[in-house]
Design a protein around this motif. Structure first.
Motif, PDB file in Angstrom:
ATOM      1  N   UNK A  31       1.276  -1.170  -0.698  1.00  0.00           N
ATOM      2  CA  UNK A  31       0.246  -0.043  -0.193  1.00  0.00           C
ATOM      3  C   UNK A  31       0.923   1.095  -0.152  1.00  0.00           C
ATOM      4  N   UNK A  32       2.428   1.097  -0.214  1.00  0.00           N
ATOM      5  CA  UNK A  32       2.723   2.289   0.305  1.00  0.00           C
ATOM      6  C   UNK A  32       3.342   2.576  -1.271  1.00  0.00           C
ATOM      7  N   UNK A  33       3.845   3.792  -1.946  1.00  0.00           N
ATOM      8  CA  UNK A  33       4.037   4.465  -2.967  1.00  0.00           C
ATOM      9  C   UNK A  33       5.130   3.592  -2.992  1.00  0.00           C
ATOM     10  N   UNK A  34       6.577   4.031  -2.591  1.00  0.00           N
ATOM     11  CA  UNK A  34       7.388   3.707  -2.296  1.00  0.00           C
ATOM     12  C   UNK A  34       8.280   2.979  -1.419  1.00  0.00           C
ATOM     13  N   UNK A  35       9.029   3.371  -1.138  1.00  0.00           N
ATOM     14  CA  UNK A  35      10.379   3.458   0.070  1.00  0.00           C
ATOM     15  C   UNK A  35      10.751   2.186   0.766  1.00  0.00           C
ATOM     16  N   UNK A  36      10.566   0.655   0.288  1.00  0.00           N
ATOM     17  CA  UNK A  36      10.581  -0.796   1.252  1.00  0.00           C
ATOM     18  C   UNK A  36      12.048  -1.090   0.536  1.00  0.00           C
ATOM     19  N   UNK A  37      12.587  -0.879   1.995  1.00  0.00           N
ATOM     20  CA  UNK A  37      13.743  -1.218   1.231  1.00  0.00           C
ATOM     21  C   UNK A  37      14.806  -2.341   1.547  1.00  0.00           C
ATOM     22  N   UNK A  38      14.676  -2.938   2.868  1.00  0.00           N
ATOM     23  CA  UNK A  38      15.516  -3.617   3.519  1.00  0.00           C
ATOM     24  C   UNK A  38      14.607  -4.922   3.916  1.00  0.00           C
ATOM     25  N   UNK A  50      10.291  -6.053   7.510  1.00  0.00           N
ATOM     26  CA  UNK A  50      10.453  -5.136   6.235  1.00  0.00           C
ATOM     27  C   UNK A  50       9.881  -3.654   6.738  1.00  0.00           C
ATOM     28  N   UNK A  51      11.450  -2.949   5.981  1.00  0.00           N
ATOM     29  CA  UNK A  51      11.382  -1.717   6.765  1.00  0.00           C
ATOM     30  C   UNK A  51      10.613  -0.612   5.325  1.00  0.00           C
ATOM     31  N   UNK A  52      10.139   0.426   5.653  1.00  0.00           N
ATOM     32  CA  UNK A  52       9.800   1.485   4.966  1.00  0.00           C
ATOM     33  C   UNK A  52      10.698   3.115   5.196  1.00  0.00           C
ATOM     34  N   UNK A  53      12.058   3.156   4.732  1.00  0.00           N
ATOM     35  CA  UNK A  53      12.338   4.797   5.193  1.00  0.00           C
ATOM     36  C   UNK A  53      11.277   5.626   4.775  1.00  0.00           C
ATOM     37  N   UNK A  54      10.324   5.748   4.117  1.00  0.00           N
ATOM     38  CA  UNK A  54       9.458   7.262   4.191  1.00  0.00           C
ATOM     39  C   UNK A  54       8.588   7.247   5.109  1.00  0.00           C
ATOM     40  N   UNK A  55       8.440   6.448   5.174  1.00  0.00           N
ATOM     41  CA  UNK A  55       6.734   6.118   6.009  1.00  0.00           C
ATOM     42  C   UNK A  55       7.166   6.474   7.394  1.00  0.00           C
ATOM     43  N   UNK A  56       8.671   5.050   7.755  1.00  0.00           N
ATOM     44  CA  UNK A  56       9.144   5.567   9.088  1.00  0.00           C
ATOM     45  C   UNK A  56       8.315   4.121   9.792  1.00  0.00           C
ATOM     46  N   UNK A  60       6.064  -6.427   9.293  1.00  0.00           N
ATOM     47  CA  UNK A  60       6.081  -7.828  10.073  1.00  0.00           C
ATOM     48  C   UNK A  60       4.937  -8.336   9.019  1.00  0.00           C
ATOM     49  N   UNK A  61       5.799  -9.652   8.248  1.00  0.00           N
ATOM     50  CA  UNK A  61       4.936 -10.282   7.500  1.00  0.00           C
ATOM     51  C   UNK A  61       5.500 -11.687   7.899  1.00  0.00           C
ATOM     52  N   UNK A  62       4.189 -12.655   7.951  1.00  0.00           N
ATOM     53  CA  UNK A  62       4.052 -14.372   6.993  1.00  0.00           C
ATOM     54  C   UNK A  62       4.083 -15.046   6.185  1.00  0.00           C
ATOM     55  N   UNK A  63       5.338 -15.319   5.745  1.00  0.00           N
ATOM     56  CA  UNK A  63       5.750 -16.223   5.023  1.00  0.00           C
ATOM     57  C   UNK A  63       5.458 -17.861   4.900  1.00  0.00           C
ATOM     58  N   UNK A  64       4.071 -18.192   4.290  1.00  0.00           N
ATOM     59  CA  UNK A  64       3.442 -19.294   4.085  1.00  0.00           C
ATOM     60  C   UNK A  64       3.663 -19.483   3.100  1.00  0.00           C
ATOM     61  N   UNK A  65       4.874 -21.121   2.473  1.00  0.00           N
ATOM     62  CA  UNK A  65       4.915 -21.713   1.894  1.00  0.00           C
ATOM     63  C   UNK A  65       3.598 -21.508   0.417  1.00  0.00           C
ATOM     64  N   UNK A  66       2.404 -21.853   1.226  1.00  0.00           N
ATOM     65  CA  UNK A  66       0.949 -22.220  -0.358  1.00  0.00           C
ATOM     66  C   UNK A  66       0.961 -21.101  -0.319  1.00  0.00           C
ATOM     67  N   UNK A  67       0.918 -19.639   0.379  1.00  0.00           N
ATOM     68  CA  UNK A  67      -0.446 -18.807   0.102  1.00  0.00           C
ATOM     69  C   UNK A  67       0.535 -17.450  -0.596  1.00  0.00           C
ATOM     70  N   UNK A  68       2.458 -17.300  -0.319  1.00  0.00           N
ATOM     71  CA  UNK A  68       2.816 -16.574  -0.128  1.00  0.00           C
ATOM     72  C   UNK A  68       2.813 -15.200   1.277  1.00  0.00           C
ATOM     73  N   UNK A  69       2.987 -14.549   0.767  1.00  0.00           N
ATOM     74  CA  UNK A  69       3.772 -12.972   2.358  1.00  0.00           C
ATOM     75  C   UNK A  69       2.384 -12.585   2.372  1.00  0.00           C
ATOM     76  N   UNK A  70       2.131 -12.626   3.913  1.00  0.00           N
ATOM     77  CA  UNK A  70       0.411 -11.697   4.375  1.00  0.00           C
ATOM     78  C   UNK A  70       1.133 -10.866   6.000  1.00  0.00           C
ATOM     79  N   UNK A  71       0.400  -9.886   6.409  1.00  0.00           N
ATOM     80  CA  UNK A  71       0.989  -9.598   6.740  1.00  0.00           C
ATOM     81  C   UNK A  71       0.221  -9.673   8.050  1.00  0.00           C
ATOM     82  N   UNK A  72       0.936  -9.192   9.111  1.00  0.00           N
ATOM     83  CA  UNK A  72       1.373 -10.198  10.886  1.00  0.00           C
ATOM     84  C   UNK A  72       0.884  -8.339  11.595  1.00  0.00           C
ATOM     85  N   UNK A  73       1.217  -7.397  11.229  1.00  0.00           N
ATOM     86  CA  UNK A  73       1.532  -6.456  11.610  1.00  0.00           C
ATOM     87  C   UNK A  73       1.849  -5.048  11.489  1.00  0.00           C
TER      88      UNK A  73
END
Length: 455
Positions: A31-38, A50-56, A60-73
């Motif tokens: 949902x960020x326009x940019x800034x997702x770096x590390x 995952x850090x976003x330098x522009x938004x501060x 925190x994501x969950x890596x589900x081998x079946x469903x991909x990456x999903x946000x936890x927090x």
């Protein structure tokens, strides 16, 4: 025939060398326009920070081998305009991540914040050196090492001055509450063979009072800018790239001191140095490596560098006899001695062109621009993946013969690859139940891409 096998056939590689390839799995849309770096992954829980330098902010994501990456927090750590998150790292086992934060005043000390992954609670704050960039936990979580770039310049009379670059070591063996910080100073690099010297006539492009200026730099600590951190598998050594200085610092972690600094030398290979709408590597590139991201092989024998480059003048404006900045390569060094073993030569740009993602507009500058690299073992092979920032792509590299690393595949990091609208930056690898995943933060799109390595 898969794209990877097609490219293998094109470049006449042996069948065994092409028995693995990267495949896209999913894209996390932040949902960020940019800034997702590390990005940093905790193998034990398959959580990704995952850090976003522009938004501060940090996701925190969950890596589900079946469903991909999903946000936890999602945790807001800074108000807009108040400092900047420059890096993030997940603790190897605890519910903790660390973030490096630079002060809004580029001459003041930065800090590392240790926070709970579940709710973002601040657990500990440690003041460190000036303008921190990369940070990393040791494999067992006992230490954190930070590259303090000291990048900010201010006017000083008719010239400019900058804070000294340094390395921070945070000892966590007594727990977070008793975290101990020590600052490791860096020596003058004059006379370090293979490192940038005053005679190389390099310049830095830095923003001063809101204006981009070309600043001369030299070999003194004020002009050393530590960039990226990687630990040896046993945690006894930390490697820190000194990008603009074309050198590598090695820290003896247990002794808490600098072990040595060695220069990284130059690359020589064919390259396209002209923006003309086509890929034609007719010129010889002679370049200082100037790596950004680095990685150590799982057996600790090899140090890999992603030779991005960051100094001026550009290739098209460098005087004859002087090297340009940025090798456009991934290089392999003996991790203990610092001896160069080999590099990828023109292969990254060659394969990017074959995949249709080579950024010809960057030919007079730094080509596909390798940004990060991660080394790992998979399917009985020694491999690495590099992020190619300007080509919007990832490169899969075979390290079976370290003196001749072979680029097996270049794959676009998503829709729009090759347009400059993705910019893969941070990179992480994780193995789970025999499956191997690569995660890349796409700085310009604000998203995170997930890939799987398959046989």
């Amino acid at each position: 025939m898969s794209p990877a096998y097609a490219l293998c056939a094109l470049f006449a590689l042996a069948p065994l060398a092409c028995a693995v390839e990267l495949k896209p799995v999913s894209v996390y849309r932040s949902g960020y326009a940019a800034g997702t770096e590390i990005v940093s992954v905790q193998a034990s829980s398959l959580r990704v920070v995952v850090s976003n330098s522009e938004q501060g902010q940090v996701d925190v994501l969950a890596l589900d081998p079946a469903a991909g990456l999903q946000r936890l927090a999602r945790h807001r750590l800074l108000d807009p305009g108040v400092g900047e998150i420059t890096s993030v790292a997940f603790h190897p086992s605890a519910d903790v991540f660390a973030v490096a934060v630079r002060d809004s005043d580029g001459q003041k000390n930065g800090r590392v914040e240790f926070r709970a992954a579940a709710d973002g609670e601040l657990l500990k704050r440690v003041v460190i050196g000036v303008w921190p960039d990369s940070l990393a936990f040791s494999p067992n979580g006992d230490f954190v090492v930070v590259a303090n770039e000291g990048e900010g310049y201010v006017r000083a009379g008719q010239g400019f001055r900058s804070a000294e670059g340094s390395i921070s070591l945070i000892d966590l063996r007594q727990g977070l509450a008793q975290a101990r910080h020590s600052l490791i100073a860096l020596p003058d690099l004059a006379g370090v063979e293979g490192a940038t010297q005053d005679a190389d006539k390099r310049l830095l492009e830095r923003e001063i009072d809101g204006v981009e200026l070309k600043v001369p730099f030299g070999t003194s600590p004020e002009h050393i800018e530590p960039e990226y951190v990687a630990f040896s598998p046993d945690g006894k050594r930390a490697y820190v790239s000194l990008q603009e200085n074309n050198a590598m610092a090695v820290v003896d972690v247990l002794q808490g001191k600098l072990d040595k600094v060695f220069g990284l030398g130059v690359v020589r290979h064919a390259a396209d140095l002209v923006e003309d709408g086509q890929y034609a590597p007719r010129a010889e590139l002679i370049a200082l490596r100037e790596p950004d991201g680095i990685s150590v092989s799982p057996d600790g024998r090899y140090l890999l560098t992603a030779d991005e480059g960051d100094t001026d003048p550009k290739a098209s404006k460098t005087k004859a006899g002087f090297p340009v900045g940025g090798g456009r390569t991934v290089s392999v060094f003996d991790a203990m001695s610092g001896t160069l073993l080999g590099d990828t030569g023109s292969q990254l740009d060659d394969m990017a062109a074959a995949a249709g993602v080579y950024p010809d507009a960057r030919s007079p500058n730094k080509g596909s621009e390798p940004e990060g690299v991660v080394a790992f073992d998979a399917f009985g092979r020694h491999l690495a993946v590099a992020s190619l920032e300007r080509a919007d792509a990832l490169a899969l590299i075979d390290l079976t013969e370290p003196s001749q690393p072979r680029v097996l595949q270049v794959l676009g990091a998503g829709a729009g690859a090759g347009t400059g609208k993705l910019a893969p930056e941070g990179l992480a690898h994780v193995e789970h139940e025999g499956r191997h995943f690569l995660i890349s933060a796409l700085e310009k799109s604000g998203n995170v891409a997930l890939f799987e390595l398959v046989e």
